[in-house]
Design an enzyme around this catalytic site. Sequence first.
Site, mmCIF file in Angstrom:
data_model
loop_
_atom_site.group_PDB
_atom_site.id
_atom_site.type_symbol
_atom_site.label_atom_id
_atom_site.label_comp_id
_atom_site.label_asym_id
_atom_site.label_seq_id
_atom_site.Cartn_x
_atom_site.Cartn_y
_atom_site.Cartn_z
ATOM 1 N N LYS A 144 28.844 -6.218 84.261
ATOM 2 C CA LYS A 144 29.286 -7.381 83.477
ATOM 3 C C LYS A 144 28.097 -8.035 82.777
ATOM 4 C CE LYS A 144 29.925 -11.567 85.521
ATOM 5 N NZ LYS A 144 29.219 -12.658 84.814
ATOM 6 N N ASN A 145 27.029 -8.254 83.530
ATOM 7 C CA ASN A 145 25.908 -9.021 82.970
ATOM 8 C C ASN A 145 25.102 -8.241 81.933
ATOM 9 O OD1 ASN A 145 26.660 -11.148 84.488
ATOM 10 N ND2 ASN A 145 24.899 -11.116 85.892
ATOM 11 N N ARG A 173 29.610 -19.522 80.474
ATOM 12 C CA ARG A 173 28.278 -19.946 80.065
ATOM 13 C C ARG A 173 27.608 -18.970 79.095
ATOM 14 N NH1 ARG A 173 23.800 -23.044 81.464
ATOM 15 N NH2 ARG A 173 21.910 -21.849 81.196
ATOM 16 N N CYS A 181 30.082 -20.960 85.942
ATOM 17 C CA CYS A 181 30.152 -21.132 87.397
ATOM 18 C C CYS A 181 29.500 -22.457 87.809
ATOM 19 C CB CYS A 181 29.377 -20.022 88.089
ATOM 20 S SG CYS A 181 30.329 -18.573 88.476
ATOM 21 N N ARG A 194 22.163 -25.865 85.526
ATOM 22 C CA ARG A 194 22.016 -24.835 84.508
ATOM 23 C C ARG A 194 21.825 -25.391 83.088
ATOM 24 N NH1 ARG A 194 26.141 -19.999 86.024
ATOM 25 N NH2 ARG A 194 24.450 -18.659 85.437
ATOM 26 N N ASP A 244 17.537 -26.003 78.102
ATOM 27 C CA ASP A 244 16.280 -26.433 77.469
ATOM 28 C C ASP A 244 15.401 -25.264 77.016
ATOM 29 O OD1 ASP A 244 16.188 -26.032 80.261
ATOM 30 O OD2 ASP A 244 14.233 -26.993 80.396
ATOM 31 N N LYS A 263 9.698 -21.024 82.840
ATOM 32 C CA LYS A 263 10.472 -20.585 84.016
ATOM 33 C C LYS A 263 11.197 -19.314 83.579
ATOM 34 C CE LYS A 263 14.034 -22.610 86.909
ATOM 35 N NZ LYS A 263 14.868 -23.780 87.146
ATOM 36 N N VAL A 264 11.370 -18.372 84.491
ATOM 37 C CA VAL A 264 12.031 -17.121 84.097
ATOM 38 C C VAL A 264 13.520 -17.382 83.882
ATOM 39 C CG1 VAL A 264 12.618 -14.772 84.801
ATOM 40 C CG2 VAL A 264 10.376 -15.732 85.382
ATOM 41 N N SER A 265 14.033 -16.993 82.726
ATOM 42 C CA SER A 265 15.462 -17.138 82.447
ATOM 43 C C SER A 265 15.998 -15.866 81.804
ATOM 44 C CB SER A 265 15.704 -18.325 81.511
ATOM 45 O OG SER A 265 16.999 -18.229 80.924
ATOM 46 N N VAL A 266 17.019 -15.306 82.440
ATOM 47 C CA VAL A 266 17.638 -14.090 81.923
ATOM 48 C C VAL A 266 18.281 -14.387 80.569
ATOM 49 C CG1 VAL A 266 19.439 -12.363 82.348
ATOM 50 C CG2 VAL A 266 18.045 -13.208 84.257
ATOM 51 N N ASP A 326 22.447 -13.226 92.848
ATOM 52 C CA ASP A 326 23.858 -12.827 92.780
ATOM 53 C C ASP A 326 24.305 -12.002 93.994
ATOM 54 O OD1 ASP A 326 24.170 -14.175 90.432
ATOM 55 O OD2 ASP A 326 24.265 -12.406 89.142
ATOM 56 N N ARG A 330 36.850 -12.306 87.214
ATOM 57 C CA ARG A 330 35.817 -12.465 86.189
ATOM 58 C C ARG A 330 34.752 -11.379 86.310
ATOM 59 N NH1 ARG A 330 32.674 -17.313 86.876
ATOM 60 N NH2 ARG A 330 31.479 -16.112 85.395
#
Length: 430
Positions: free
Chosen positions: A22-23, A102, A126, A131, A134, A172-175, A317, A409
């Site tokens: 999914k991701n 999201r 979720c 979350r 920024d 900051k690490v963000s996928v 996850d 989902r």
Amino acid sequence: MDRIRIVGGNKLAGSIPISGAKNAALPLMIASLLTDDTLTLENVPHLADVEQLIRILGNHGVDYSVNGRREKQQKGYSRTINFSARNIVDTTAPYELVSKMRASFWVIGPLLARMGEAKVSLPGGCAIGTRPVDLFLEGLQALGAELDVDNGYVIAKTKNGRLHGNRYVFPKVSVGATHVLMMAASLAKGETVLENAAREPEIVNLAECLIAMGAKIHGAGTSTITIEGVEALSGARVRVIPDRIETGTYAMAVAMTGGDVVLEGARPDLLQTALDVLVETGAEITPTNEGIRVKRNGAGIAPVDVTTAPFPAFPTDLQAQFMGLMTMAKGKSRITETIFENRFMHVQELARLGAHITLSGQTAIVDGIARLKGAPVMATDLRASVSLVIAGLAAEGETVVNRVYHLDRGFERLEEKLSGCGAVIERISG
Ligand code: UD1
């Protein structure tokens, strides 16, 4: 509203086909906005989130068609889908659509890069923490976007019709923000360097897709990604990687119930840390030609401490599912969540099955017991829901999981896959 009824106690044996991730599918679908050609995605899972994103993309003017041989396109199975964003008819992503998922906020990157403007509602998704967005905003500004937040919408514009390359260091690490900046920078003028970028396999899958579309990207999968912007991108054909979270979830189910299951099509390299942890708990994990074989016989479950962190560390996850497993370990384990500040909502539901868990800040201390006992439970988010399913499979007696829409989902044909391995699990409609 549908519920899932489980009668626990059976060992799992057989094989489970692992679906497309999914991701990974979601950002690949969003990448279709970057080109007026057709993007063909193989192995797209049949999930509520995918259907929702198809609706959202449709609102921008993206057409889609499902192709391939009929027998491979059965209802509920992963499919090959063509996406065509020949004409973008609307650059606004409205609240009614974005608030349901999201990841749909991510359309802001490709819309801005291709159309020079986007108006996107701030997201929902979720309920696992605040979350914020920024990093997306800061990163897009670094690429020259002019941004305004008005009435719950981010209104973004480029200065001269095009973004321009720049260096951006993620604080900051963000996928999600890495996906968005990689897509946006692909059509920007000049070179972009993203530092402290996310290294998740889904980032690599998106980079492969963008490269197949003509983008110039180096370093995806490492913390520095370099993107040399191009004028336009073309169509491509790309395969969605197997779902590492689904893989880990079923591996944990087997580790908890005992048994012997082959996870068909799974790739160990996508979740090595979690597999190593499972070995420490006493499970046998063997990579095979078909995928990954997971076995646990006789001996109990050993307690193991785990801390979630960005890839390649233990994924957030899988935290809830691992906590499910630890509720029946022979001793105490500590599970620390470092990604999301409110991701322990499964604790009180696991307690309804008899689990002994205490919370201390961002750490859950789990005191394993010999056997959980079935009970009605209520899921609060996607991964929490499936942790209750796993716990129910190992518990004595009947467990009913309410609010199944969370599971739909993110887990394709969950009941069918598990009952195919000997679990007593069924969906009760209405
Ligand atoms: C993605 C996954 C989700 C997974 C998460 C972490 C998808 C569709 N979802 O979510 O399943 O749990 O990665 O592996 O792929 N943050 C900020 N500011 C921002 C963006 C993020 O502070 O602008 C924070 C978040 O609140 C969180 C952390 O950064 O604490 C990581 O979030 P992020 O990696 O962005 O998660 P998602 O991409 O939303």
